[in-house]
Motif scaffolding. Structure first.
Motif, PDB file in Angstrom:
ATOM      1  N   LYS A 388      37.062  41.196  41.700  1.00  0.00           N
ATOM      2  CA  LYS A 388      37.968  42.113  42.405  1.00  0.00           C
ATOM      3  C   LYS A 388      38.969  42.777  41.470  1.00  0.00           C
ATOM      4  O   LYS A 388      39.526  43.844  41.778  1.00  0.00           O
ATOM      5  CB  LYS A 388      38.703  41.382  43.517  1.00  0.00           C
ATOM      6  N   ASN A 389      39.220  42.163  40.297  1.00  0.00           N
ATOM      7  CA  ASN A 389      40.163  42.725  39.334  1.00  0.00           C
ATOM      8  C   ASN A 389      39.476  43.477  38.194  1.00  0.00           C
ATOM      9  O   ASN A 389      40.109  43.800  37.188  1.00  0.00           O
ATOM     10  CB  ASN A 389      41.036  41.608  38.747  1.00  0.00           C
ATOM     11  N   SER A 390      38.180  43.728  38.337  1.00  0.00           N
ATOM     12  CA  SER A 390      37.440  44.431  37.285  1.00  0.00           C
ATOM     13  C   SER A 390      37.918  45.866  37.163  1.00  0.00           C
ATOM     14  O   SER A 390      38.588  46.409  38.050  1.00  0.00           O
ATOM     15  CB  SER A 390      35.937  44.415  37.596  1.00  0.00           C
ATOM     16  N   ILE A 391      37.552  46.500  36.059  1.00  0.00           N
ATOM     17  CA  ILE A 391      37.879  47.915  35.885  1.00  0.00           C
ATOM     18  C   ILE A 391      37.239  48.732  36.996  1.00  0.00           C
ATOM     19  O   ILE A 391      37.873  49.636  37.569  1.00  0.00           O
ATOM     20  CB  ILE A 391      37.424  48.416  34.497  1.00  0.00           C
ATOM     21  N   LEU A 392      35.985  48.429  37.348  1.00  0.00           N
ATOM     22  CA  LEU A 392      35.289  49.169  38.399  1.00  0.00           C
ATOM     23  C   LEU A 392      36.041  49.109  39.720  1.00  0.00           C
ATOM     24  O   LEU A 392      36.285  50.146  40.359  1.00  0.00           O
ATOM     25  CB  LEU A 392      33.868  48.634  38.576  1.00  0.00           C
ATOM     26  N   ASN A 393      36.410  47.929  40.137  1.00  0.00           N
ATOM     27  CA  ASN A 393      37.099  47.806  41.422  1.00  0.00           C
ATOM     28  C   ASN A 393      38.514  48.375  41.374  1.00  0.00           C
ATOM     29  O   ASN A 393      39.030  48.867  42.388  1.00  0.00           O
ATOM     30  CB  ASN A 393      37.106  46.337  41.872  1.00  0.00           C
ATOM     31  N   THR A 394      39.141  48.316  40.200  1.00  0.00           N
ATOM     32  CA  THR A 394      40.451  48.958  40.046  1.00  0.00           C
ATOM     33  C   THR A 394      40.335  50.468  40.187  1.00  0.00           C
ATOM     34  O   THR A 394      41.123  51.112  40.892  1.00  0.00           O
ATOM     35  CB  THR A 394      41.070  48.598  38.676  1.00  0.00           C
ATOM     36  N   VAL A 395      39.322  51.052  39.524  1.00  0.00           N
ATOM     37  CA  VAL A 395      39.120  52.497  39.615  1.00  0.00           C
ATOM     38  C   VAL A 395      38.795  52.902  41.048  1.00  0.00           C
ATOM     39  O   VAL A 395      39.300  53.916  41.553  1.00  0.00           O
ATOM     40  CB  VAL A 395      38.008  52.956  38.641  1.00  0.00           C
ATOM     41  N   LYS A 396      37.980  52.120  41.742  1.00  0.00           N
ATOM     42  CA  LYS A 396      37.665  52.431  43.139  1.00  0.00           C
ATOM     43  C   LYS A 396      38.938  52.418  43.989  1.00  0.00           C
ATOM     44  O   LYS A 396      39.122  53.283  44.858  1.00  0.00           O
ATOM     45  CB  LYS A 396      36.651  51.436  43.697  1.00  0.00           C
ATOM     46  N   SER A 397      39.813  51.435  43.743  1.00  0.00           N
ATOM     47  CA  SER A 397      41.072  51.375  44.489  1.00  0.00           C
ATOM     48  C   SER A 397      41.947  52.585  44.197  1.00  0.00           C
ATOM     49  O   SER A 397      42.582  53.152  45.103  1.00  0.00           O
ATOM     50  CB  SER A 397      41.841  50.093  44.126  1.00  0.00           C
ATOM     51  N   LEU A 398      41.974  52.997  42.930  1.00  0.00           N
ATOM     52  CA  LEU A 398      42.790  54.149  42.550  1.00  0.00           C
ATOM     53  C   LEU A 398      42.255  55.449  43.152  1.00  0.00           C
ATOM     54  O   LEU A 398      43.027  56.293  43.620  1.00  0.00           O
ATOM     55  CB  LEU A 398      42.844  54.266  41.022  1.00  0.00           C
TER      56      LEU A 398
END
Length: 481
Positions: A388-398
């Motif tokens: 959940k803290n991966s770059i991918l999931n961070t970018v999706k959240s952003l």
């Protein structure tokens, strides 16, 4: 608008030849939709002898390694049905040596011989381009042609009006194929040679007139076509082209923002905003929207540059909370690495996109070895989705945050405060207001929050009694009450 820069050869393979292709993109449109992408910017897909596609041999044919024109049309059609739009990268200031235009010019055929610049007695055959020691005159047989980007790229001579008409036909062809706009490569290089004095010289006024006519023509064919310019230069040069294009790539903010993150300097961040996006400050006026990005195909990938995943997340957090239009280069959302040798050798920043953690599987492209992104390096979609803290999931959240706050694209910004650790940024328009806190340091920073509703929090941030402990390189955004 959220843009995704895509190198097709590295994306998804539909026919098991190891190369990404049109139908492979069609198979993965849902990935882009789920990420939150609005526009897919395709790097050149025209017929070309070069892996990167920037030396075009035929502007009216697709590269056969990617499939057929019908495959492309079907992919664009299905993408449109899913709500995606597509921008084509068109490098028109030069062609490939194998181009029919150039081959006919070598034979002295009309009108092609006048479509290129040939050395005469005035030419200094040892003249070099200003950014390195490469010669601008390239020998072929007993002739020398002007090729600012090297011997593979004969420059076109836009002093000829019939060439302008040919370029218009090219724009029309690709709009009718189904594209929704263009990214214009090397926009300042249309007129970069003084034909009278026979030496290199930027002629920005001529460039501006050329692009005014071309953008007017493009929009006469498709009124809502989007036109994006690449002018890689200092802010004062970039601003010469403002108002012509819908979006202009903001190279200064890309470079300065990365340097700010490396220095971990809030004061440098403040200087970056003042220098690079003055049109979005309280008294500024936007003529062309700022195309904001961290990297592209010519540059070192962001994780290779910053060498810290938390800094990478912070960089993306800033990108998606600033006004303008955010762009992301394929694979940056999963933490791909890559360091090109230089702008002439970019393969190492264009490695295959990893769908699987072991680096292999159905649809996986394998046209190039994994120099920077070996199997089990943690940057596959398969692995990134789990954390959940991966770059991918961070970018999706952003991206989700950005799409819930579309007004930010045209917002004004101002620095409310900064100290040795944290920047407090205000974004606002007539109806909305947010406060973004960025911790640019590798240590926790604690301070009182303004009153407001939490919209986004990146990092292991902790809040108690309206005091926030902002994680190293953490971000916290509130909506003002």
């Amino acid at each position: 608008m959220i843009f995704y820069e895509l190198y097709l050869r590295s994306f998804y393979d539909s026919n098991d030849d190891g190369l990404g292709d049109f139908l492979g993109l069609k198979n993965k449109l849902d990935y882009l939709c789920n990420l939150g992408i609005d526009y897919v910017w395709l790097l050149p897909i025209m017929k070309s002898p070069a892996f990167h596609g920037y030396t075009v041999s035929d502007f009216y044919e697709v590269n056969p390694v990617y499939g057929t024109l019908e495959h492309l049309k079907n992919t664009l059609k299905e993408g449109h049905e899913k709500g995606l739009k597509f921008v084509l990268d068109l490098p028109i200031n030069h062609v490939a040596v194998s181009s029919e235009w150039f081959q006919k010019a070598l034979k002295g055929e009309e009108p092609y011989k006048n479509w290129f610049i040939w050395a005469n007695e005035k030419a200094d055959l040892d003249e070099i381009r200003h950014w390195d020691d490469s010669k601008i005159w390239q020998k072929i047989g007993d002739k020398y042609f002007y090729g600012i980007f090297g011997p593979a790229s004969p420059d076109l001579n836009f002093e000829n009006p019939e060439l302008w008409n040919e370029i218009k036909k090219i724009f029309k062809f690709w709009l009718e194929t189904g594209f929704d706009g263009f990214r214009l490569d090397a926009a300042k290089h249309i007129f970069d040679f003084d034909i009278e004095e026979m030496h290199f010289k930027y002629q920005h006024e001529k460039n501006v007139e050329f692009w005014k006519e071309m953008t007017k023509y493009i929009k006469s064919i498709k009124e809502d076509a989007i036109v994006i310019s690449e002018v890689w230069d200092a802010p004062e040069i970039v601003r010469k082209y403002e108002g012509i294009f819908d979006i202009g790539f903001n190279f200064p903010i890309a470079e300065d923002l990365k340097m700010t993150l490396k220095k971990e300097s809030p004061s440098e961040f403040n200087k970056t905003l003042i220098k690079c996006i003055p049109e979005y400050l309280p008294d500024g006026k936007v003529l062309s929207k700022s195309g904001n990005f961290l990297t592209n195909h010519d540059m070192t990938r962001i994780l290779s540059d910053l060498k810290d995943e938390e800094k990478v997340k912070l960089g993306f957090s800033i990108l998606y909370t600033l006004p303008g239009v955010p762009f992301i280069y394929y694979g940056e959302e999963t933490g791909m690495k890559g360091i090109p040798k230089d702008v002439n050798f970019t393969e190492d920043s264009q490695e295959p996109f990893h769908w699987y953690e072991n680096g292999f599987g159905p649809g996986q492209t394998e046209w190039k070895g994994y120099k920077f992104n070996p199997p089990y390096s943690g940057e596959s979609v398969e692995e990134q989705k789990k954390d959940k803290n991966s770059i991918l999931n961070t970018v999706k959240s952003l991206i989700s945050f950005r799409k819930n706050n579309l007004w930010l694209e045209n917002a004004k910004v101002e620095i409310l405060n900064f100290d040795e650790n944290v920047v407090e940024l205000r974004g606002y328009d007539q109806l909305h207001e947010i406060i973004a806190y960025y911790n640019l340091k590798s240590s926790i920073s604690s301070f009182f929050l303004q009153n407001g509703q939490e919209l986004l929090s990146i990092g292991n941030n902790y809040i108690e009694n309206n005091v926030i402990s902002l994680a190293p390189f953490g971000v916290h955004i509130i909506k003002k009450k």
